[in-house]
Scaffold this active site. Structure first.
Site, mmCIF file in Angstrom:
data_model
loop_
_atom_site.group_PDB
_atom_site.id
_atom_site.type_symbol
_atom_site.label_atom_id
_atom_site.label_comp_id
_atom_site.label_asym_id
_atom_site.label_seq_id
_atom_site.Cartn_x
_atom_site.Cartn_y
_atom_site.Cartn_z
ATOM 1 N N HIS A 202 1.803 5.467 -6.122
ATOM 2 C CA HIS A 202 3.046 5.042 -5.481
ATOM 3 C C HIS A 202 3.145 3.519 -5.395
ATOM 4 O O HIS A 202 2.140 2.822 -5.483
ATOM 5 C CB HIS A 202 3.158 5.618 -4.058
ATOM 6 C CG HIS A 202 2.112 5.076 -3.128
ATOM 7 N ND1 HIS A 202 0.788 5.433 -3.209
ATOM 8 C CD2 HIS A 202 2.190 4.173 -2.113
ATOM 9 C CE1 HIS A 202 0.091 4.793 -2.288
ATOM 10 N NE2 HIS A 202 0.914 4.002 -1.611
ATOM 11 N N ASP B 280 4.571 1.006 -2.307
ATOM 12 C CA ASP B 280 4.775 1.238 -0.883
ATOM 13 C C ASP B 280 6.263 1.308 -0.535
ATOM 14 O O ASP B 280 7.043 0.433 -0.945
ATOM 15 C CB ASP B 280 4.116 0.116 -0.063
ATOM 16 C CG ASP B 280 2.602 0.222 -0.103
ATOM 17 O OD1 ASP B 280 2.080 1.342 -0.220
ATOM 18 O OD2 ASP B 280 1.937 -0.829 -0.016
ATOM 19 N N HIS C 153 -0.308 1.943 -6.745
ATOM 20 C CA HIS C 153 -1.714 2.161 -6.437
ATOM 21 C C HIS C 153 -1.983 3.601 -6.008
ATOM 22 O O HIS C 153 -1.063 4.354 -5.672
ATOM 23 C CB HIS C 153 -2.223 1.176 -5.386
ATOM 24 C CG HIS C 153 -1.449 1.173 -4.111
ATOM 25 N ND1 HIS C 153 -0.220 0.561 -3.960
ATOM 26 C CD2 HIS C 153 -1.731 1.722 -2.901
ATOM 27 C CE1 HIS C 153 0.213 0.727 -2.726
ATOM 28 N NE2 HIS C 153 -0.680 1.434 -2.064
ATOM 29 N N ARG D 298 -3.452 -2.200 8.093
ATOM 30 C CA ARG D 298 -2.708 -2.966 7.092
ATOM 31 C C ARG D 298 -1.391 -3.454 7.644
ATOM 32 O O ARG D 298 -0.874 -2.921 8.640
ATOM 33 C CB ARG D 298 -2.450 -2.106 5.865
ATOM 34 C CG ARG D 298 -1.695 -0.861 6.164
ATOM 35 C CD ARG D 298 -1.473 -0.067 4.921
ATOM 36 N NE ARG D 298 -0.190 -0.421 4.344
ATOM 37 C CZ ARG D 298 0.320 0.175 3.283
ATOM 38 N NH1 ARG D 298 -0.352 1.132 2.671
ATOM 39 N NH2 ARG D 298 1.489 -0.162 2.833
HETATM 40 C C1 SIN Z 1 -2.138 2.962 0.598
HETATM 41 O O1 SIN Z 1 -1.693 3.671 -0.269
HETATM 42 O O2 SIN Z 1 -1.455 2.125 1.080
HETATM 43 C C2 SIN Z 1 -3.571 3.098 1.004
HETATM 44 C C3 SIN Z 1 -4.461 2.453 0.032
HETATM 45 C C4 SIN Z 1 -5.902 2.751 0.344
HETATM 46 O O3 SIN Z 1 -6.185 3.413 1.341
HETATM 47 O O4 SIN Z 1 -6.755 2.320 -0.430
#
Ligand code: SIN
Length: 272
Positions: free
Chosen positions: A102, A104, A245, A260
């Site tokens: 995806h 974000d 990612h 985050r």
């Molecule tokens: C996410 O997709 O934002 C999480 C990434 C992660 O946990 O490495």
């Protein structure tokens, strides 16, 4: 090219670099911010090790240097830090964030410019994150396919990504072009993702499914990827406008935990 204030070690030719020589928990100078901006533009996602003094306040400060912080569709860390999102997986987890490719929050009108993720606790092995360059993915399409995709739009639905956490929740939906241009580099990217994109609006459902499946398979080509092996207190900062990612949940029932922030797309500027 060297940087004035940091060392930057590329991990692959197309995407990903490790940045050293900086403590993100301390206020950053204009010269450091310029170097970080340049490193992200050149490498799309940058990684920092040994940032063990970071906390929600200092992570917010880092994010805020690059723009306003954007709240996530899911709940924030606390009342005090609603813009910080906790990420946590353990033996009780039924799902984890990011386990499908995806970008974000592509379900909102203006998805974030970037995200900064800090992990303080990692499993003994596993829990890597893979990042893909959407520049490389676009560049490797044939001219006929690029022309075909130009002008198409797709619907991105938050329910697809977040419904598994709370099926009763109300989530945003947005329409975006299938091919977009990065606002700073002007390079073109593929802008559909498995996590959020439900369909291409101008095609019948079968056609849409075939085209999306082809694009997802193409994006998952490892020649466009970097795979990051976390250590405790590592940070990843990615440009959400040219990457996708995938967080690999291969470590159940171990713990992986951190938090985050997301940065608004309106500007990438240095805030004081
Ligand atoms: C996410 O997709 O934002 C999480 C990434 C992660 O946990 O490495």
């Amino acid at each position: 090219m060297t940087y004035a204030t940091i060392s930057v070690t590329p991990l692959t030719p197309r995407i990903g670099a490790v940045v050293s020589g900086i403590n993100l928990a301390e206020p950053l100078t204009e010269a450091q911010l310029e170097d970080i901006n340049r490193a992200i533009t050149e490498h799309l996602v940058i990684f920092f090790r040994d940032q063990d003094q970071l906390d929600p306040v200092s992570l917010k400060r880092v994010g805020h240097y690059f723009g306003d912080l954007q709240r996530h569709a899911l709940k924030g860390l606390s009342e005090e830090h609603p813009e910080v999102r906790k990420l946590h997986a353990d033996e009780n987890s039924k799902n984890v964030s990011g386990e499908v490719w995806h970008t974000d929050m592509s379900c909102v009108e203006s998805p974030p410019m970037g995200s900064i993720l800090y992990l303080h606790t990692i499993p003994p092995i596993g829990g890597d994150t893979i990042f893909a360059s959407m520049y490389a993915a676009y560049d490797h399409l044939s001219d006929r396919m690029k022309n075909y995709l130009e002008g198409l739009t797709a619907t991105h639905d938050g329910m697809l990504a977040f419904g598994r956490f709370d099926p009763e929740g109300k989530y945003p939906k947005a329409v975006h072009p299938v091919i977009t241009q990065h606002p700073e580099t002007s390079r073109k990217v593929i802008n559909v993702n498995r996590g959020f994109t439900s369909h291409i609006n101008e095609l019948g459902m079968d056609e849409s499914r075939f085209v999306l499946d082809y694009l997802y398979q193409h994006i998952e080509n490892q020649y466009f990827h970097v795979r990051f092996r976390w250590q405790a207190h590592s940070v990843a900062f990615w440009d959400n406008r040219c990457t996708q990612h995938l967080a690999i949940w291969d470590y159940f029932p171990q713990v992986r935990s951190g938090f985050r922030v997301q940065i608004e797309n309106s500007t990438r500027q240095h805030h004081d």
